[in-house]
Each structure stands twice: as C-alpha cells, then as structure tokens.
Design a protein around this motif. Structure first.
Motif, short mmCIF file in Angstrom:
data_model
loop_
_atom_site.label_atom_id
_atom_site.label_comp_id
_atom_site.label_asym_id
_atom_site.label_seq_id
_atom_site.Cartn_x
_atom_site.Cartn_y
_atom_site.Cartn_z
N GLN A 1 57.35 3.34 -6.70
CA GLN A 1 58.27 3.97 -5.77
C GLN A 1 57.91 5.46 -5.65
OE1 GLN A 1 60.70 2.55 -3.97
NE2 GLN A 1 60.39 0.51 -4.86
N PRO A 2 58.08 6.06 -4.48
CA PRO A 2 57.84 7.50 -4.38
C PRO A 2 58.89 8.28 -5.17
CG PRO A 2 58.80 6.66 -2.33
CD PRO A 2 58.49 5.47 -3.18
N VAL A 3 58.49 9.44 -5.67
CA VAL A 3 59.43 10.28 -6.42
C VAL A 3 60.23 11.18 -5.48
CG1 VAL A 3 58.17 10.25 -8.59
CG2 VAL A 3 57.58 11.96 -6.86
N PHE A 4 59.75 11.35 -4.25
CA PHE A 4 60.57 11.98 -3.21
C PHE A 4 60.12 11.48 -1.85
CE2 PHE A 4 57.25 15.25 -4.06
CZ PHE A 4 56.69 15.38 -2.79
N ASN A 5 61.04 11.56 -0.89
CA ASN A 5 60.78 11.13 0.49
C ASN A 5 61.41 12.18 1.40
OD1 ASN A 5 60.06 9.64 2.73
ND2 ASN A 5 61.83 8.29 2.61
N LEU A 6 60.58 12.93 2.12
CA LEU A 6 61.05 14.05 2.93
C LEU A 6 60.96 13.68 4.40
CD1 LEU A 6 59.20 16.91 1.01
CD2 LEU A 6 61.51 16.05 0.62
N VAL A 7 62.09 13.74 5.11
CA VAL A 7 62.12 13.38 6.52
C VAL A 7 62.69 14.54 7.32
CG1 VAL A 7 62.27 10.90 6.10
CG2 VAL A 7 64.37 12.25 6.23
N GLY A 8 62.23 14.67 8.54
CA GLY A 8 62.65 15.76 9.41
C GLY A 8 61.72 15.95 10.58
N HIS A 9 60.42 15.74 10.35
CA HIS A 9 59.48 15.80 11.47
C HIS A 9 59.80 14.69 12.48
CE1 HIS A 9 56.70 18.94 10.31
NE2 HIS A 9 56.60 18.44 9.08
N THR A 10 59.50 14.97 13.74
CA THR A 10 59.79 13.99 14.80
C THR A 10 58.54 13.32 15.35
OG1 THR A 10 59.82 15.79 16.42
CG2 THR A 10 61.93 15.14 15.46
N TYR A 11 57.37 13.78 14.93
CA TYR A 11 56.11 13.10 15.23
C TYR A 11 55.26 13.09 13.96
CZ TYR A 11 57.15 12.94 20.23
OH TYR A 11 57.72 12.68 21.44
N ALA A 12 54.09 12.52 14.06
CA ALA A 12 53.23 12.32 12.89
C ALA A 12 53.00 13.61 12.11
CB ALA A 12 51.89 11.74 13.33
N VAL A 13 52.99 13.49 10.79
CA VAL A 13 52.67 14.60 9.90
C VAL A 13 51.15 14.69 9.79
CG1 VAL A 13 52.89 15.55 7.58
CG2 VAL A 13 54.82 14.31 8.62
N ARG A 14 50.60 15.81 10.24
CA ARG A 14 49.14 15.95 10.34
C ARG A 14 48.50 16.48 9.06
NH1 ARG A 14 44.64 16.00 10.02
NH2 ARG A 14 43.01 16.23 11.59
N ARG A 15 49.21 17.40 8.37
CA ARG A 15 48.62 17.96 7.14
C ARG A 15 49.73 18.38 6.19
NH1 ARG A 15 43.08 19.62 6.54
NH2 ARG A 15 42.85 19.35 8.80
N VAL A 16 49.48 18.19 4.89
CA VAL A 16 50.44 18.57 3.85
C VAL A 16 49.72 19.43 2.82
CG1 VAL A 16 52.00 16.62 4.12
CG2 VAL A 16 50.01 16.38 2.65
N LYS A 17 50.44 20.45 2.30
CA LYS A 17 49.88 21.35 1.30
C LYS A 17 50.95 21.73 0.29
CE LYS A 17 45.55 22.08 2.53
NZ LYS A 17 44.97 23.32 3.04
N PHE A 18 50.62 21.56 -1.00
CA PHE A 18 51.48 22.09 -2.05
C PHE A 18 51.29 23.59 -2.17
CE2 PHE A 18 51.96 17.78 -3.91
CZ PHE A 18 53.29 17.84 -4.31
N SER A 19 52.34 24.28 -2.59
CA SER A 19 52.27 25.72 -2.82
C SER A 19 51.42 26.03 -4.04
CB SER A 19 53.68 26.27 -3.04
OG SER A 19 53.63 27.58 -3.56
N PRO A 20 50.62 27.10 -3.99
CA PRO A 20 49.90 27.54 -5.19
C PRO A 20 50.77 28.33 -6.16
CG PRO A 20 49.33 28.95 -3.34
CD PRO A 20 50.26 27.89 -2.80
N PHE A 21 52.03 28.63 -5.75
CA PHE A 21 52.89 29.49 -6.57
C PHE A 21 54.16 28.82 -7.07
CE2 PHE A 21 50.54 32.55 -3.89
CZ PHE A 21 49.94 33.29 -4.89
N HIS A 22 54.57 27.71 -6.45
CA HIS A 22 55.82 27.04 -6.80
C HIS A 22 55.56 25.56 -7.03
CE1 HIS A 22 57.95 30.66 -5.56
NE2 HIS A 22 57.28 30.62 -4.42
N ALA A 23 56.01 25.05 -8.16
CA ALA A 23 55.71 23.67 -8.55
C ALA A 23 56.35 22.64 -7.62
CB ALA A 23 56.16 23.42 -9.99
N THR A 24 57.48 22.97 -6.99
CA THR A 24 58.21 21.98 -6.20
C THR A 24 58.23 22.29 -4.71
OG1 THR A 24 60.33 23.12 -6.58
CG2 THR A 24 59.70 21.41 -8.16
N LEU A 25 57.44 23.27 -4.30
CA LEU A 25 57.45 23.69 -2.90
C LEU A 25 56.18 23.21 -2.20
CD1 LEU A 25 58.78 27.04 -1.61
CD2 LEU A 25 56.69 26.12 -0.62
N LEU A 26 56.35 22.73 -0.96
CA LEU A 26 55.20 22.31 -0.17
C LEU A 26 55.46 22.58 1.30
CD1 LEU A 26 56.18 19.31 1.03
CD2 LEU A 26 55.64 18.64 -1.30
N ALA A 27 54.38 22.48 2.09
CA ALA A 27 54.44 22.73 3.52
C ALA A 27 53.79 21.57 4.26
CB ALA A 27 53.72 24.03 3.87
#
Length: 325
Positions: A235-261
C-alpha cells in the motif's frame, strides 16, 4: 495559496523563443546556473536546444546554447565536472556537452531505438555512471568515459518515462513506466529487484526521498502522487490528490524530509508536505501551457525552477518555502 503567480516570490523568467521546455536542472556546483532541455514544435518534430542559463540580480541570461537535430527531453549535470552535461533526445541518442567547448557534443551515444525520455547522473560517492530510460522499454547504464552502454535493463512492458538513481544506495535506480509500475534495479544484477504496481494509469515520474533510503514518490496520469516504502510496497504510505491533469514530474525537497513538489499538464506546480493533515501547501500558477520540467535548488534554500511548453523558464521562491516549514 494560489493566484496569477501563486504567491511565488522573487520570480524571474527567461523565454526560449520557438522552444518548448521539457526539463530543468540546477547545477550541483554553481548557484544560479541552470540547464534546460527543450524541443521545437512541442517535441513532435523539429530540433532541440540545450540552454545553459545564469541567474543574477538583473534576471536570467543565456550563458551557453547548444542545438541538436531532434528534440531534447531531459538533462543531467555531471557530478564530477562542473562544465559537463548529458541530454537525451527523440532520435534515441544521448549527448555529452561541455560548456567550455561550444562547438558541439563531446560524445553521442545512439543505442536506444526510440525516444530517450530520461537521463540521470549518479550522485553516490565513487560512481560516475549515467542511466537512461527510453520509449523502447529499456533502461541503459553508461560510463561517460566508455563509448558504449555497459548494461541494458529489460522488464518494463511499456514506455519508460523516468529513471532516477538512489541518492543513498550505490548502483540502485528506480524507473517509472507506462506499464503502470515503479521498478527498482541493481546494476550488479541483471533482473529487476522490486516491481510496484503503483497506479491504475501510466506513471510519468518518480523520485527518491533525500532523507529516507526506502521512500520514493510516483506521479501519474491519474493526477495523483503516491509514496512508497520499499520495506512494504503493498500500500502507498501517502496519496496526494489535487492536480486536475497528469502529473508530469515529481521532486523531493533537498532540505525537508516530508516536502515535495510536482508539476502537471494542468499548468500548475504544487508543493506538498505529506506529514500534514492538509498536505497541499501551495499551488503556483504562472504558466499557460503544459508544465514539464521542475527542480529544487541545492544551493539557494527554497528556490525552484520550472519550464513549460509556453517557452518560459522560471526561477522563483514559492511562499511556502520562503520561511521554514
């Protein structure tokens, strides 16, 4: 927070006339230096351009530009030479460029039989290798000092959109595919280590957490981002929804363990903290076309770069990253 600039602070823009942005990456060496891989005619036809940009107080200026005879879809900086970059192209080739040598690519590798959509240079100490992922359903391992690939990884049953090295585990990379799976590979063994059926849709991007060697994120055509712990992938440990079309790229933050873009075909860039009850921190809306490239600076805390099919590269600090999270 959202709006015309989505709350983005200190935003600077650079236009690449007639070129549609596919990927951006900050230099690991020089603060304010950025590479953008772009293509003519939205990557469907025409040539490609690698633009190396410099940021200063006046804005963003072009430091060096290289053209290729097919669209460029991804770019990665060398981890052992501040002047060297690798791009991947629609003609199935990889190109090695030197910003100190503007005459053309140092080397061209053409072994993939279809578009190469992803290229990444290993960040783990002692390794100087590159991984590429292609629409031909294979990933390939390269040593830039050798004129051919070292190994080919087969197993995906669809287009490979993303290949990313683990920042923690030497010789380990992840791949995301149109076959709806995330796969983990070890270059020392020919077969796949882990297969994760991550989404009920094509997976376009993946990334590793910089603070947890077992944690990855995927972004898919189903508009969601999912987190995966390699110790238990049922099972995924988190599921983030909000975008209305395909997610093209994902990046974790280099400074925060739980932050991503994440950036999307919905023209937005979104910032998330998966540890919070309401994980969406901010939505930045400053493009008018598919937003394809995204990176977070290692040097300037909170600084983000993105690029889109509207010919614009933007460097900015979103409000949610301007202060400690």
């Amino acid at each position: 927070m959202s709006g015309a600039d989505g709350g983005a602070r200190r935003s600077q823009a650079f236009r690449l006339p007639g070129r549609h942005g596919y990927a951006v990456e900050f230099s690991p060496y020089l603060p304010g230096r950025l590479a953008c891989a772009a293509a003519q005619y939205y990557g469907i036809a025409g040539c490609g351009t690698l633009a190396v940009l410099e940021q200063n107080e006046a804005g963003i200026c072009l430091f060096r530009s290289f053209d290729w005879n097919d669209g460029l879809f991804d770019v990665t900086w060398s981890e052992n030479n501040e002047h060297v970059l690798v791009t991947s192209s629609g003609d199935g080739s990889l190109q090695i460029w030197d910003t100190a040598d503007p005459t053309g690519p140092l080397q061209v590798y053409k072994e993939h039989t279809q578009e190469v959509y992803s290229v990444d240079w290993s960040q783990t100490r002692g390794e100087q290798v590159v991984v590429s992922g292609s629409w031909d359903q294979t990933a390939k391992l390269w040593d830039p000092t050798v004129g051919r690939s070292l190994c080919t990884f087969k197993g995906h049953e669809g287009i490979i959109y993303s290949t990313i090295w683990s920042p923690h585990i030497p010789g380990c990379f992840a791949s995301a595919s149109g076959d709806q799976t995330l796969r983990i590979w070890d270059v020392k063994t020919p077969g796949v280590k882990v297969v994760i059926p991550g989404h009920q849709a094509e997976i376009l991007s993946c990334d590793w957490c910089k603070y947890d060697e077992n944690l990855l994120v995927t972004g898919a055509v189903d508009c969601s981002l999912k987190g995966w712990d390699l110790r238990n992938v049922r099972q995924p440990v988190f599921n983030l929804v909000g975008h209305t079309y395909a997610v093209r790229r994902v990046k974790f933050s280099p400074f925060h363990a739980t932050l991503l873009a994440s950036c999307s075909y919905d023209f937005t860039v979104r910032f998330w903290d998966f540890s919070k009850p309401n994980p969406l921190l901010e939505t930045v809306e400053h493009h008018t076309e598919f937003t394809c490239g995204l990176d977070l600076s290692l040097h300037n805390h909170g600084q983000v770069a993105d690029c889109a099919w509207d010919e614009l590269v933007k460097i900015y600090t979103p409000s949610c990253l301007a202060a400690p999270v």
